[in-house]
Design a protein around this motif. Structure first.
Motif, short mmCIF file in Angstrom:
data_model
loop_
_atom_site.label_atom_id
_atom_site.label_comp_id
_atom_site.label_asym_id
_atom_site.label_seq_id
_atom_site.Cartn_x
_atom_site.Cartn_y
_atom_site.Cartn_z
N VAL A 14 57.56 33.55 -42.07
CA VAL A 14 56.50 32.74 -41.47
C VAL A 14 56.79 32.49 -40.00
O VAL A 14 55.90 32.58 -39.15
N ASP A 15 58.05 32.18 -39.68
CA ASP A 15 58.42 31.96 -38.28
C ASP A 15 58.18 33.20 -37.44
O ASP A 15 57.69 33.11 -36.31
N THR A 16 58.49 34.37 -37.98
CA THR A 16 58.29 35.62 -37.26
C THR A 16 56.81 35.86 -36.99
O THR A 16 56.42 36.25 -35.88
N VAL A 17 55.97 35.61 -37.98
CA VAL A 17 54.53 35.81 -37.82
C VAL A 17 53.97 34.83 -36.79
O VAL A 17 53.18 35.21 -35.92
N VAL A 18 54.39 33.58 -36.86
CA VAL A 18 53.90 32.57 -35.91
C VAL A 18 54.33 32.93 -34.49
O VAL A 18 53.54 32.82 -33.54
N GLU A 19 55.56 33.38 -34.32
CA GLU A 19 56.03 33.77 -32.99
C GLU A 19 55.24 34.97 -32.47
O GLU A 19 54.88 35.02 -31.30
N ALA A 20 54.97 35.94 -33.34
CA ALA A 20 54.25 37.14 -32.91
C ALA A 20 52.82 36.78 -32.51
O ALA A 20 52.29 37.31 -31.53
N LEU A 21 52.18 35.88 -33.25
CA LEU A 21 50.81 35.50 -32.92
C LEU A 21 50.76 34.67 -31.65
O LEU A 21 49.84 34.79 -30.85
N GLY A 22 51.74 33.82 -31.46
CA GLY A 22 51.75 32.95 -30.28
C GLY A 22 52.04 33.69 -28.99
O GLY A 22 51.67 33.24 -27.92
N ASN A 23 52.68 34.84 -29.07
CA ASN A 23 53.06 35.57 -27.87
C ASN A 23 51.99 36.52 -27.36
O ASN A 23 52.12 37.04 -26.26
N PRO A 25 48.04 36.59 -26.82
CA PRO A 25 46.72 35.96 -26.91
C PRO A 25 45.58 36.95 -27.14
O PRO A 25 44.56 36.60 -27.73
N VAL A 26 45.73 38.19 -26.70
CA VAL A 26 44.69 39.20 -26.94
C VAL A 26 44.58 39.49 -28.43
O VAL A 26 43.48 39.57 -28.99
N PHE A 27 45.71 39.62 -29.09
CA PHE A 27 45.72 39.87 -30.54
C PHE A 27 45.10 38.69 -31.29
O PHE A 27 44.31 38.88 -32.21
N VAL A 28 45.44 37.48 -30.87
CA VAL A 28 44.88 36.29 -31.51
C VAL A 28 43.36 36.27 -31.32
O VAL A 28 42.62 35.97 -32.26
N GLY A 29 42.90 36.62 -30.14
CA GLY A 29 41.46 36.68 -29.89
C GLY A 29 40.77 37.71 -30.75
O GLY A 29 39.68 37.46 -31.28
N LEU A 30 41.39 38.88 -30.90
CA LEU A 30 40.80 39.92 -31.75
C LEU A 30 40.74 39.48 -33.21
O LEU A 30 39.75 39.71 -33.90
N VAL A 31 41.80 38.85 -33.68
CA VAL A 31 41.82 38.38 -35.08
C VAL A 31 40.74 37.31 -35.28
O VAL A 31 40.01 37.34 -36.28
N LEU A 32 40.61 36.39 -34.34
CA LEU A 32 39.57 35.36 -34.46
C LEU A 32 38.17 35.98 -34.43
O LEU A 32 37.30 35.56 -35.19
N ALA A 33 37.98 36.96 -33.57
CA ALA A 33 36.67 37.63 -33.50
C ALA A 33 36.35 38.33 -34.81
O ALA A 33 35.21 38.26 -35.30
N MET A 34 37.34 38.99 -35.39
CA MET A 34 37.11 39.67 -36.68
C MET A 34 36.81 38.66 -37.79
O MET A 34 35.92 38.89 -38.61
N LEU A 35 37.54 37.54 -37.81
CA LEU A 35 37.28 36.53 -38.82
C LEU A 35 35.89 35.92 -38.67
O LEU A 35 35.18 35.70 -39.66
N LEU A 36 35.48 35.66 -37.43
CA LEU A 36 34.14 35.13 -37.20
C LEU A 36 33.07 36.14 -37.62
O LEU A 36 32.04 35.77 -38.19
N PHE A 37 33.30 37.42 -37.35
CA PHE A 37 32.34 38.45 -37.74
C PHE A 37 32.21 38.52 -39.25
O PHE A 37 31.10 38.59 -39.79
N VAL A 38 33.34 38.48 -39.96
CA VAL A 38 33.31 38.53 -41.42
C VAL A 38 32.58 37.31 -41.98
O VAL A 38 31.76 37.41 -42.90
#
Length: 62
Positions: A14-23, A25-38
């Motif tokens: 969990v710590d590894t995933v949180v660190e990867a997402l926090g580092n 922001p483009v990836f976080v934006g893409l994931v949020l966009a995909m979740l909103l689209f779904v």
């Protein structure tokens, strides 16, 4: 392998995933966009199917 070591392994994952997402922001934006689209597509299909169902029910009553 004891239960405490598996909990530590899950915690570090969990710590590894949180660190990867926090580092990245483009990836976080893409994931949020995909979740909103779904979510939008779910609502769109749900509204379409319920409207179709109501149309069939109204057609049978006539």
């Amino acid at each position: 392998m004891s239960e405490s070591s598996s909990v530590v392994a899950q915690g570090s994952l969990v710590d590894t995933v949180v660190e990867a997402l926090g580092n990245d922001p483009v990836f976080v934006g893409l994931v949020l966009a995909m979740l909103l689209f779904v979510f939008f597509m779910y609502l769109f299909v749900r509204r379409t199917v319920t409207g179709l169902q109501q149309g069939y029910q109204e057609g049978r009553q006539r």
